[in-house]
Design a protein around this motif. Structure first.
Motif, PDB file in Angstrom:
ATOM      1  N   LEU A 159      -0.447  -2.485   4.277  1.00 49.55           N
ATOM      2  CA  LEU A 159       0.449  -2.200   5.697  1.00 49.55           C
ATOM      3  C   LEU A 159       1.703  -2.251   5.048  1.00 49.55           C
ATOM      4  O   LEU A 159       2.505  -1.169   5.757  1.00 49.55           O
ATOM      5  CB  LEU A 159       0.076  -3.324   6.568  1.00 49.55           C
ATOM      6  CG  LEU A 159      -1.221  -3.395   7.293  1.00 49.55           C
ATOM      7  CD1 LEU A 159      -1.206  -4.663   8.315  1.00 49.55           C
ATOM      8  CD2 LEU A 159      -1.384  -2.115   8.246  1.00 49.55           C
ATOM      9  N   PHE A 160       2.191  -2.819   4.127  1.00 50.90           N
ATOM     10  CA  PHE A 160       3.590  -2.929   3.628  1.00 50.90           C
ATOM     11  C   PHE A 160       3.916  -1.499   3.157  1.00 50.90           C
ATOM     12  O   PHE A 160       5.064  -1.016   3.408  1.00 50.90           O
ATOM     13  CB  PHE A 160       3.958  -4.009   2.765  1.00 50.90           C
ATOM     14  CG  PHE A 160       5.456  -4.196   2.155  1.00 50.90           C
ATOM     15  CD1 PHE A 160       6.323  -4.595   2.922  1.00 50.90           C
ATOM     16  CD2 PHE A 160       5.603  -3.487   1.068  1.00 50.90           C
ATOM     17  CE1 PHE A 160       7.544  -4.702   2.319  1.00 50.90           C
ATOM     18  CE2 PHE A 160       6.876  -3.541   0.819  1.00 50.90           C
ATOM     19  CZ  PHE A 160       7.862  -4.100   1.210  1.00 50.90           C
ATOM     20  N   VAL A 161       2.957  -1.086   2.337  1.00 54.15           N
ATOM     21  CA  VAL A 161       3.080   0.319   2.006  1.00 54.15           C
ATOM     22  C   VAL A 161       3.346   1.509   2.973  1.00 54.15           C
ATOM     23  O   VAL A 161       4.360   2.202   2.893  1.00 54.15           O
ATOM     24  CB  VAL A 161       1.800   0.682   0.879  1.00 54.15           C
ATOM     25  CG1 VAL A 161       2.116   2.183   0.327  1.00 54.15           C
ATOM     26  CG2 VAL A 161       1.948  -0.127  -0.437  1.00 54.15           C
ATOM     27  N   GLY A 162       2.551   1.226   4.013  1.00 53.08           N
ATOM     28  CA  GLY A 162       2.607   2.036   5.251  1.00 53.08           C
ATOM     29  C   GLY A 162       3.914   2.152   5.900  1.00 53.08           C
ATOM     30  O   GLY A 162       4.530   3.108   6.292  1.00 53.08           O
ATOM     31  N   ILE A 163       4.548   0.709   5.667  1.00 53.24           N
ATOM     32  CA  ILE A 163       5.864   0.558   6.447  1.00 53.24           C
ATOM     33  C   ILE A 163       6.823   1.299   5.755  1.00 53.24           C
ATOM     34  O   ILE A 163       7.629   1.958   6.599  1.00 53.24           O
ATOM     35  CB  ILE A 163       6.153  -1.051   6.599  1.00 53.24           C
ATOM     36  CG1 ILE A 163       5.197  -1.623   7.481  1.00 53.24           C
ATOM     37  CG2 ILE A 163       7.460  -1.226   6.843  1.00 53.24           C
ATOM     38  CD1 ILE A 163       5.180  -3.175   7.598  1.00 53.24           C
ATOM     39  N   ILE A 164       7.030   1.101   4.700  1.00 53.87           N
ATOM     40  CA  ILE A 164       8.144   1.684   3.756  1.00 53.87           C
ATOM     41  C   ILE A 164       7.815   3.206   3.576  1.00 53.87           C
ATOM     42  O   ILE A 164       8.721   3.962   3.700  1.00 53.87           O
ATOM     43  CB  ILE A 164       8.156   0.924   2.557  1.00 53.87           C
ATOM     44  CG1 ILE A 164       7.030   1.139   1.505  1.00 53.87           C
ATOM     45  CG2 ILE A 164       8.677  -0.446   2.576  1.00 53.87           C
ATOM     46  CD1 ILE A 164       7.233   0.625   0.120  1.00 53.87           C
TER      47      ILE A 164
ATOM     48  N   VAL B  44       4.232  -1.827  11.257  1.00 48.99           N
ATOM     49  CA  VAL B  44       4.940  -3.162  11.339  1.00 48.99           C
ATOM     50  C   VAL B  44       4.446  -4.314  12.255  1.00 48.99           C
ATOM     51  O   VAL B  44       4.269  -5.368  11.901  1.00 48.99           O
ATOM     52  CB  VAL B  44       6.322  -2.773  12.035  1.00 48.99           C
ATOM     53  CG1 VAL B  44       7.159  -4.017  12.454  1.00 48.99           C
ATOM     54  CG2 VAL B  44       7.148  -1.987  10.864  1.00 48.99           C
ATOM     55  N   GLY B  45       3.918  -3.593  13.522  1.00 51.67           N
ATOM     56  CA  GLY B  45       3.143  -4.473  14.399  1.00 51.67           C
ATOM     57  C   GLY B  45       1.838  -5.306  13.541  1.00 51.67           C
ATOM     58  O   GLY B  45       1.926  -6.497  13.761  1.00 51.67           O
ATOM     59  N   ALA B  46       1.175  -4.335  13.088  1.00 49.96           N
ATOM     60  CA  ALA B  46      -0.044  -5.109  12.373  1.00 49.96           C
ATOM     61  C   ALA B  46       0.302  -5.957  11.256  1.00 49.96           C
ATOM     62  O   ALA B  46      -0.275  -7.081  11.124  1.00 49.96           O
ATOM     63  CB  ALA B  46      -1.055  -4.040  11.950  1.00 49.96           C
ATOM     64  N   TYR B  47       1.208  -5.546  10.602  1.00 44.41           N
ATOM     65  CA  TYR B  47       1.712  -6.655   9.406  1.00 44.41           C
ATOM     66  C   TYR B  47       2.138  -7.892   9.983  1.00 44.41           C
ATOM     67  O   TYR B  47       1.960  -8.783   9.307  1.00 44.41           O
ATOM     68  CB  TYR B  47       2.797  -5.901   8.556  1.00 44.41           C
ATOM     69  CG  TYR B  47       3.578  -6.572   7.542  1.00 44.41           C
ATOM     70  CD1 TYR B  47       3.030  -6.603   6.260  1.00 44.41           C
ATOM     71  CD2 TYR B  47       4.541  -7.454   7.638  1.00 44.41           C
ATOM     72  CE1 TYR B  47       3.402  -7.449   5.191  1.00 44.41           C
ATOM     73  CE2 TYR B  47       5.201  -8.103   6.687  1.00 44.41           C
ATOM     74  CZ  TYR B  47       4.397  -8.254   5.429  1.00 44.41           C
ATOM     75  OH  TYR B  47       5.039  -8.957   4.564  1.00 44.41           O
ATOM     76  N   LYS B  48       2.874  -7.834  11.151  1.00 49.74           N
ATOM     77  CA  LYS B  48       3.525  -9.204  11.508  1.00 49.74           C
ATOM     78  C   LYS B  48       2.199  -9.939  12.188  1.00 49.74           C
ATOM     79  O   LYS B  48       2.227 -11.283  12.038  1.00 49.74           O
ATOM     80  CB  LYS B  48       4.437  -8.951  12.579  1.00 49.74           C
ATOM     81  CG  LYS B  48       6.015  -8.450  11.989  1.00 49.74           C
ATOM     82  CD  LYS B  48       7.068  -8.439  13.095  1.00 49.74           C
ATOM     83  CE  LYS B  48       8.053  -7.665  12.420  1.00 49.74           C
ATOM     84  NZ  LYS B  48       9.257  -7.968  13.575  1.00 49.74           N
ATOM     85  N   ILE B  49       1.177  -9.465  12.720  1.00 52.16           N
ATOM     86  CA  ILE B  49       0.018 -10.081  13.291  1.00 52.16           C
ATOM     87  C   ILE B  49      -0.562 -10.633  12.073  1.00 52.16           C
ATOM     88  O   ILE B  49      -1.067 -11.727  12.176  1.00 52.16           O
ATOM     89  CB  ILE B  49      -0.671  -9.102  14.226  1.00 52.16           C
ATOM     90  CG1 ILE B  49       0.034  -8.695  15.396  1.00 52.16           C
ATOM     91  CG2 ILE B  49      -2.384  -9.557  14.316  1.00 52.16           C
ATOM     92  CD1 ILE B  49      -0.767  -7.410  16.212  1.00 52.16           C
TER      93      ILE B  49
END
Length: 270
Positions: free
Chosen positions: A52-57, A135-140
């Motif tokens: 998910l972090f890769v998706g974020i950046i 971002v939302g999925a990463y924080k969850i």
């Protein structure tokens, strides 16, 4: 102790501002839009978060290259709606009226902004939507991890290591590896200097964010982040081409009000 907290907060704001402005310069002024080349036991359990972090950046870089910083930050904040909805519907957590109002304001902003943005870019909004969902999925996922599993610093180290490896291998399938050869500023010092500055600033931003979260209560930390976003959005209007009509400004102010309510709810709960 109060002086130390204020110093960490100011360092965070400085890194936040410098990081966003530098990235925007590389992505939109120099037009280096090849994110796969631009970024880079408990470990296995953390792997979905690193994806998910890769998706974020990646999605964030694509979106920031096409959208004004105030618009990007406003859409980025909509990730809080996903988190709030998850906590309310699946975790059955008690949600304060201020937080619910905040989510509604942010959601209304996301719905109105595309229709009132004079510089509307479909691709920019598309990548911004992917970015905010990541971002939302990463924080969850981050909140669901056991506190003793990995420290915040360990999580970030794993994220950056994974992103460098993943994006390096993905650069050829995405076409970035071939396209970068035609980049007009490839051998210019300002491009290499900006990329190096972006890398260092990204690291210091990550480090200062972790320190900020460890030293301050969630409400105080949210207030510093909100302050950093306001400064960054304001200065970016002066440094980059951004056409803000009255309708666009109204949407951005609505989004700012939504985040201000979120900060208020965090401070009240803490």
């Amino acid at each position: 102790m109060c002086m130390r907290r204020s110093l960490v907060g100011l360092i965070f704001c400085t890194c936040y501002l410098a990081s966003y402005l530098t990235n925007k310069y590389v992505l939109s002024v120099l037009k280096f839009t090849y994110p796969t080349l631009f970024q880079g036991s408990h470990v296995l359990a953390w792997l979905p978060a690193s994806v998910l972090f890769v998706g974020i950046i990646y999605a964030g870089s694509r979106a920031l290259s096409r959208l004004a910083i105030p618009v990007f930050l406003t859409l980025h904040n909509v990730a809080e709606v996903i988190i709030c909805g998850y906590q309310k519907c699946f975790r059955k957590e008690k949600t304060s009226p201020a937080k619910i109002c905040s989510a509604l304001f942010l959601l209304a902003t996301a719905g109105c902004l595309p229709f009132n943005d004079s510089q509307f870019d479909p691709d920019g909004y598309f990548w911004a939507i992917i970015h905010l969902f990541c971002v939302g999925a990463y924080k969850i996922l981050q909140k669901s991890q056991k506190p003793s599993a990995l420290s915040d610093i360990d999580q970030q180290y794993l994220n950056y290591i994974f992103s460098v490896v993943f994006l390096a291998f993905a650069s050829h399938p995405t076409g970035d590896l071939v396209s970068v050869l035609d980049f007009p500023f490839l051998y210019f010092y300002r491009f290499h200097g900006s990329c190096c500055a972006s890398g260092f600033l990204g690291f210091f931003l990550m480090f200062s964010t972790v320190k900020l979260k460890n030293l301050l209560a969630p409400g105080q930390c949210a207030a510093w982040i909100f302050f950093a976003k306001i400064i960054t959005a304001g200065l970016s209007i002066l440094l980059f081409d951004a056409i803000l009509t009255s309708a666009t400004t109204g949407c951005l102010l609505l989004g700012a009000l939504g985040e201000a309510l979120l900060v208020f709810s965090e401070r009240k709960s803490s």
